[in-house]
Design a protein around this motif. Structure first.
Motif, PDB file in Angstrom:
ATOM      1  N   PRO A 360       0.777  -1.239   0.118  1.00  0.00           N
ATOM      2  CA  PRO A 360      -0.008   0.157   0.203  1.00  0.00           C
ATOM      3  C   PRO A 360       0.877   1.262   0.160  1.00  0.00           C
ATOM      4  O   PRO A 360       0.974   1.807   1.016  1.00  0.00           O
ATOM      5  CB  PRO A 360      -0.632  -0.264   1.394  1.00  0.00           C
ATOM      6  N   LYS A 361       1.537   1.794  -1.080  1.00  0.00           N
ATOM      7  CA  LYS A 361       2.002   2.724  -1.228  1.00  0.00           C
ATOM      8  C   LYS A 361       1.654   3.685  -2.598  1.00  0.00           C
ATOM      9  O   LYS A 361       1.247   2.803  -3.397  1.00  0.00           O
ATOM     10  CB  LYS A 361       3.699   2.620  -1.347  1.00  0.00           C
ATOM     11  N   LEU A 362       1.939   4.940  -2.530  1.00  0.00           N
ATOM     12  CA  LEU A 362       1.582   5.751  -3.757  1.00  0.00           C
ATOM     13  C   LEU A 362       3.045   5.640  -4.571  1.00  0.00           C
ATOM     14  O   LEU A 362       3.905   5.958  -4.096  1.00  0.00           O
ATOM     15  CB  LEU A 362       1.535   7.091  -3.270  1.00  0.00           C
ATOM     16  N   ASN A 363       2.811   5.156  -5.626  1.00  0.00           N
ATOM     17  CA  ASN A 363       4.023   5.367  -6.831  1.00  0.00           C
ATOM     18  C   ASN A 363       3.527   5.945  -8.043  1.00  0.00           C
ATOM     19  O   ASN A 363       2.574   6.471  -8.201  1.00  0.00           O
ATOM     20  CB  ASN A 363       4.581   3.750  -6.884  1.00  0.00           C
ATOM     21  N   ARG A 364       4.150   5.764  -8.865  1.00  0.00           N
ATOM     22  CA  ARG A 364       3.972   6.562 -10.228  1.00  0.00           C
ATOM     23  C   ARG A 364       2.613   6.088 -10.590  1.00  0.00           C
ATOM     24  O   ARG A 364       1.880   6.841 -11.438  1.00  0.00           O
ATOM     25  CB  ARG A 364       4.975   6.357 -11.320  1.00  0.00           C
ATOM     26  N   ALA A 365       2.152   4.791 -10.770  1.00  0.00           N
ATOM     27  CA  ALA A 365       0.894   4.251 -11.414  1.00  0.00           C
ATOM     28  C   ALA A 365      -0.143   4.753 -10.318  1.00  0.00           C
ATOM     29  O   ALA A 365      -1.430   4.787 -10.904  1.00  0.00           O
ATOM     30  CB  ALA A 365       1.130   2.857 -11.242  1.00  0.00           C
ATOM     31  N   GLN A 366       0.074   5.043  -9.113  1.00  0.00           N
ATOM     32  CA  GLN A 366      -1.015   5.440  -8.156  1.00  0.00           C
ATOM     33  C   GLN A 366      -1.407   6.853  -8.184  1.00  0.00           C
ATOM     34  O   GLN A 366      -2.370   7.206  -8.063  1.00  0.00           O
ATOM     35  CB  GLN A 366      -0.712   4.951  -6.747  1.00  0.00           C
ATOM     36  N   GLY A 372      -4.398  16.939 -19.285  1.00  0.00           N
ATOM     37  CA  GLY A 372      -5.159  15.849 -20.269  1.00  0.00           C
ATOM     38  C   GLY A 372      -5.811  16.657 -21.645  1.00  0.00           C
ATOM     39  O   GLY A 372      -5.211  17.542 -21.935  1.00  0.00           O
ATOM     40  N   ARG A 373      -7.211  16.171 -21.865  1.00  0.00           N
ATOM     41  CA  ARG A 373      -7.772  16.645 -23.089  1.00  0.00           C
ATOM     42  C   ARG A 373      -8.060  18.245 -22.745  1.00  0.00           C
ATOM     43  O   ARG A 373      -8.503  18.638 -21.627  1.00  0.00           O
ATOM     44  CB  ARG A 373      -9.125  15.835 -23.093  1.00  0.00           C
ATOM     45  N   GLY A 374      -7.917  19.184 -23.665  1.00  0.00           N
ATOM     46  CA  GLY A 374      -8.328  20.444 -23.677  1.00  0.00           C
ATOM     47  C   GLY A 374      -7.275  21.330 -22.897  1.00  0.00           C
ATOM     48  O   GLY A 374      -7.803  22.399 -22.467  1.00  0.00           O
ATOM     49  N   GLY A 375      -6.259  20.802 -22.440  1.00  0.00           N
ATOM     50  CA  GLY A 375      -5.310  21.469 -21.423  1.00  0.00           C
ATOM     51  C   GLY A 375      -5.836  21.618 -20.161  1.00  0.00           C
ATOM     52  O   GLY A 375      -5.111  22.194 -19.351  1.00  0.00           O
ATOM     53  N   SER A 376      -6.773  20.812 -19.798  1.00  0.00           N
ATOM     54  CA  SER A 376      -7.270  20.834 -18.366  1.00  0.00           C
ATOM     55  C   SER A 376      -6.228  19.870 -17.581  1.00  0.00           C
ATOM     56  O   SER A 376      -5.888  18.789 -18.108  1.00  0.00           O
ATOM     57  CB  SER A 376      -8.491  20.411 -18.195  1.00  0.00           C
ATOM     58  N   PRO A 377      -5.775  20.080 -16.245  1.00  0.00           N
ATOM     59  CA  PRO A 377      -4.960  19.389 -15.417  1.00  0.00           C
ATOM     60  C   PRO A 377      -5.821  18.015 -15.190  1.00  0.00           C
ATOM     61  O   PRO A 377      -6.910  18.096 -14.873  1.00  0.00           O
ATOM     62  CB  PRO A 377      -4.685  20.045 -14.244  1.00  0.00           C
ATOM     63  N   VAL A 378      -5.075  17.003 -15.163  1.00  0.00           N
ATOM     64  CA  VAL A 378      -5.638  15.643 -14.918  1.00  0.00           C
ATOM     65  C   VAL A 378      -4.771  14.928 -14.008  1.00  0.00           C
ATOM     66  O   VAL A 378      -3.729  14.950 -14.027  1.00  0.00           O
ATOM     67  CB  VAL A 378      -6.132  14.714 -16.251  1.00  0.00           C
ATOM     68  N   GLU A 379      -5.486  14.132 -13.025  1.00  0.00           N
ATOM     69  CA  GLU A 379      -4.844  13.445 -11.861  1.00  0.00           C
ATOM     70  C   GLU A 379      -5.456  12.116 -11.837  1.00  0.00           C
ATOM     71  O   GLU A 379      -6.757  12.156 -11.709  1.00  0.00           O
ATOM     72  CB  GLU A 379      -4.680  14.102 -10.783  1.00  0.00           C
ATOM     73  N   VAL A 380      -4.597  11.157 -11.876  1.00  0.00           N
ATOM     74  CA  VAL A 380      -5.361   9.651 -11.713  1.00  0.00           C
ATOM     75  C   VAL A 380      -4.719   9.120 -10.308  1.00  0.00           C
ATOM     76  O   VAL A 380      -3.530   8.933 -10.291  1.00  0.00           O
ATOM     77  CB  VAL A 380      -4.929   8.798 -12.820  1.00  0.00           C
ATOM     78  N   LEU A 381      -5.665   8.588  -9.342  1.00  0.00           N
ATOM     79  CA  LEU A 381      -4.994   8.247  -8.084  1.00  0.00           C
ATOM     80  C   LEU A 381      -5.620   6.872  -7.981  1.00  0.00           C
ATOM     81  O   LEU A 381      -6.719   6.047  -8.221  1.00  0.00           O
ATOM     82  CB  LEU A 381      -5.602   8.710  -6.891  1.00  0.00           C
ATOM     83  N   GLU A 382      -4.606   5.895  -8.357  1.00  0.00           N
ATOM     84  CA  GLU A 382      -4.880   3.980  -8.046  1.00  0.00           C
ATOM     85  C   GLU A 382      -4.954   3.922  -6.676  1.00  0.00           C
ATOM     86  O   GLU A 382      -4.366   3.062  -6.138  1.00  0.00           O
ATOM     87  CB  GLU A 382      -3.634   3.583  -8.854  1.00  0.00           C
ATOM     88  N   LEU A 383      -5.945   4.274  -6.248  1.00  0.00           N
ATOM     89  CA  LEU A 383      -6.271   4.136  -4.907  1.00  0.00           C
ATOM     90  C   LEU A 383      -7.945   3.621  -4.566  1.00  0.00           C
ATOM     91  O   LEU A 383      -8.637   3.948  -5.466  1.00  0.00           O
ATOM     92  CB  LEU A 383      -5.951   5.243  -4.084  1.00  0.00           C
ATOM     93  N   ALA A 384      -8.297   3.143  -3.389  1.00  0.00           N
ATOM     94  CA  ALA A 384      -9.516   2.946  -2.928  1.00  0.00           C
ATOM     95  C   ALA A 384      -9.822   4.075  -1.838  1.00  0.00           C
ATOM     96  O   ALA A 384      -8.910   4.285  -0.958  1.00  0.00           O
ATOM     97  CB  ALA A 384      -9.825   1.569  -2.629  1.00  0.00           C
ATOM     98  N   LEU A 385     -11.154   4.456  -1.909  1.00  0.00           N
ATOM     99  CA  LEU A 385     -11.461   5.263  -0.675  1.00  0.00           C
ATOM    100  C   LEU A 385     -12.071   4.494   0.307  1.00  0.00           C
ATOM    101  O   LEU A 385     -12.878   3.631   0.305  1.00  0.00           O
ATOM    102  CB  LEU A 385     -12.395   6.638  -0.963  1.00  0.00           C
ATOM    103  N   ALA A 386     -11.748   5.091   1.505  1.00  0.00           N
ATOM    104  CA  ALA A 386     -12.319   4.130   2.779  1.00  0.00           C
ATOM    105  C   ALA A 386     -12.338   5.132   4.005  1.00  0.00           C
ATOM    106  O   ALA A 386     -11.430   6.158   4.050  1.00  0.00           O
ATOM    107  CB  ALA A 386     -11.511   2.906   3.159  1.00  0.00           C
ATOM    108  N   ALA A 387     -13.255   4.913   4.696  1.00  0.00           N
ATOM    109  CA  ALA A 387     -13.359   5.727   5.966  1.00  0.00           C
ATOM    110  C   ALA A 387     -12.399   5.478   6.982  1.00  0.00           C
ATOM    111  O   ALA A 387     -11.879   4.361   7.279  1.00  0.00           O
ATOM    112  CB  ALA A 387     -14.796   5.652   6.708  1.00  0.00           C
ATOM    113  N   GLY A 388     -11.894   6.656   7.622  1.00  0.00           N
ATOM    114  CA  GLY A 388     -10.698   6.533   8.392  1.00  0.00           C
ATOM    115  C   GLY A 388      -9.474   6.847   8.140  1.00  0.00           C
ATOM    116  O   GLY A 388      -9.527   7.659   7.155  1.00  0.00           O
TER     117      GLY A 388
END
Length: 544
Positions: A360-366, A372-388
């Protein structure tokens, strides 16, 4: 009658944002009053062509044989069909001429004479040249919330009968907005245009003739998905033989699942749009990035896509114009519209591994930022959301369906998995988790639009927020997993707490589902919430 009017608009008028549309509310109520006053009942003088059907409808209503309302119809019926004819009920007759030999449908068996009379009436009141319908929905004292009907091969033909005042119909996009249908048939596209009932007093029967379209098979669904994907520029990548096709069809249809309440719905303030244009979007459960891409194409200022499953995240990056996890240029498969399914652990043509690191670590893939498209910033997080707190968890992957279609959208963290006790566990992937709210959470002051479709995780997230946690969010759309939490009190408590944060909350059964103790159907629901931009709540340097 006015008590009924108040009941129908209650969900709208109770919303904090409804003050923006109070003038429209007054206009709508005035038009309803005028419609009621303009339709004096005179059953004895019903047009001759309707009299036999009206006689048989009255016999059916007093026979004790009226069938229970189906789940699909009860969901959009005031009272949910739980009170029988007293609260409104409906059933469907099949055209006797279209039935094959064998056992007739239940309603036809109960009311064969009514079935013959109803379908004999259609050509007498329909526009010349209309083909005979194969089915007719028969309703008694029923009022419906705004909804669209299932796909049909022809326009629907709707007419009201009986001794009543009011009982008109409102149709989305109709310039006249309110139509009296008492012995005045209305022809319209019920599968594309939202429509709903208006208040009435007295005895109201309605007939709605239609010819349902056959549900598309797997091949037809994929063909439609391929066409919709190819219409984007550049085409969207997806996997044939998977539920990616369902995602494309649900989101890219003329009325996409996240497009907001139907225009004209009296429970929703006029002018509140769910277009992501100009917003910073947090797309939780981004899957292959279809909604994120739609948002960019519509002019979103920024998109943060959250998707924990590695092969979905790879396609999401490709569809958002980001480099692959390996750092190369994105590849979306043949002609940019198809990405073949990988073997477990094998590299995909979209540049990611189906196995992935279980740490469970943040790397380049995560975590990946780009333009992205149209010059708008895009961010992809390869993560799951969870409470806590942030951490890690097991993502249970969707199982291949019995028809061989690979399930690519039912992935969920183990506590929210579709596969519970007594079922064979699905394949799991270890993923990093991150909270939605609070310091260290993914929701910052910059986000103004949130979409949550995370297979049950929303139950924990929406049940745990504190006052002020929604920061600068103006639009929120989420799928509530009623099939995992059926207690209506839990759902209505979340609605109440969102309203306390200034949101106007809308869902298909607003004003009628609340009367139930438990959710009776095997389906979930999409919920929309909107508010004016709140005052800035935090100024703590990091934008949170």
């Amino acid at each position: 009658v006015m008590a009924t009017i108040v009941h129908i608009v209650l969900g709208w008028l109770s919303c904090p944002a409804a003050r923006l549309g109070s003038h429209a509310a007054a206009q709508w109520q005035a038009r309803v009053r005028a419609l009621i006053a303009a339709a004096p009942p005179d059953a004895a003088n019903a047009p001759p062509e309707y009299r036999e059907v009206l006689r048989l409808l009255r016999l059916a209503a007093t026979s004790g044989l009226w069938p229970p309302t189906t789940a699909a119809r009860a969901r959009v019926l005031h009272g949910c069909g739980l009170s029988g004819l007293a609260g409104g009920a409906t059933f469907t007759l099949a055209n006797p001429s279209s039935l094959r030999k064998g056992r007739p449908p239940r309603a036809n068996a109960a009311f064969p004479e009514l079935a013959r009379a109803v379908f004999a009436l259609e050509p007498a009141v329909a526009p010349r040249g209309r083909k005979p319908s194969t089915q007719c929905a028969v309703s008694c004292n029923a009022t419906f919330v705004p909804h669209t009907s299932p796909p049909s091969l022809d326009l629907s033909l709707l007419v009201g009968l009986g001794d009543h005042h009011g009982g008109g119909v409102a149709v989305e996009g109709d310039a006249s907005a309110i139509r009296s249908v008492r012995y005045k048939p209305l022809l319209f596209d019920a599968s594309r245009r939202a429509h709903w009932s208006l208040p009435f007093s007295g005895e109201l029967f309605t007939l709605s003739w239609f010819t349902p379209a056959e549900p598309p098979g797997t091949a037809a669904l994929e063909a439609r998905a391929a066409r919709l994907a190819a219409e984007r520029d550049p085409p969207l990548a997806f996997r044939h033989g998977s539920t990616d096709s369902n995602v494309l069809c649900e989101l890219l249809s003329p009325r996409g699942v996240y497009s907001g309440p139907p225009p004209g719905d009296p429970r929703w303030p006029a002018g509140l749009s769910f277009s992501p244009r100009g917003h910073v979007l947090l797309d939780v459960g981004a899957q292959i990035g279809v909604f994120s891409r739609m948002a960019l194409d519509a002019g979103a200022a920024r998109v943060i896509a959250v998707e924990p499953e590695p092969t979905n995240a790879a396609l999401c990056r490709a569809n958002l114009g980001l480099p692959s996890a390996a750092g190369g240029a994105p590849r979306a498969g043949a002609q940019g519209s198809e990405c073949p399914l990988p073997a477990d652990g094998a590299p995909t043509e979209c540049g990611a591994s189906a196995g992935g690191d279980s740490r469970p670590k943040l790397n380049r893939a995560q975590k990946q930022n780009s333009i992205g498209r149209g010059g708008s910033p895009v961010e992809v997080l390869e993560l799951a959301l969870a409470a806590g707190e942030a951490g890690a968890g097991d993502l249970v992957l969707g199982k291949t369906r019995s028809d061989g279609v690979r399930n690519t959208w039912r992935h969920a963290l183990r506590p929210n998995s579709h596969y519970q006790s007594g079922e064979a566990p699905g394949e799991t992937v270890r993923v990093a988790t991150i909270p939605l709210f609070g310091r260290g959470g993914v929701l910052t002051d910059k986000v103004s639009f949130v979409k949550l479709d995370c297979e049950g995780c929303e139950l924990d997230l929406l049940g745990s927020f504190l006052p002020g946690d929604w920061r600068q969010v103006e639009r929120l759309v989420f799928e509530w997993s009623f099939t995992k939490e059926r207690r209506m009190a839990v759902f209505t408590d979340v609605v109440r707490r969102l309203e306390a944060e200034g949101f106007c909350v809308h869902y298909e059964g607003r004003g009628t589902w609340e009367a139930m103790e438990e959710w009776p159907w095997e389906m979930d629901a999409v919920v929309f919430a909107a508010r004016a931009r709140p005052a800035r709540l935090r100024r703590d340097g990091d934008g949170r």
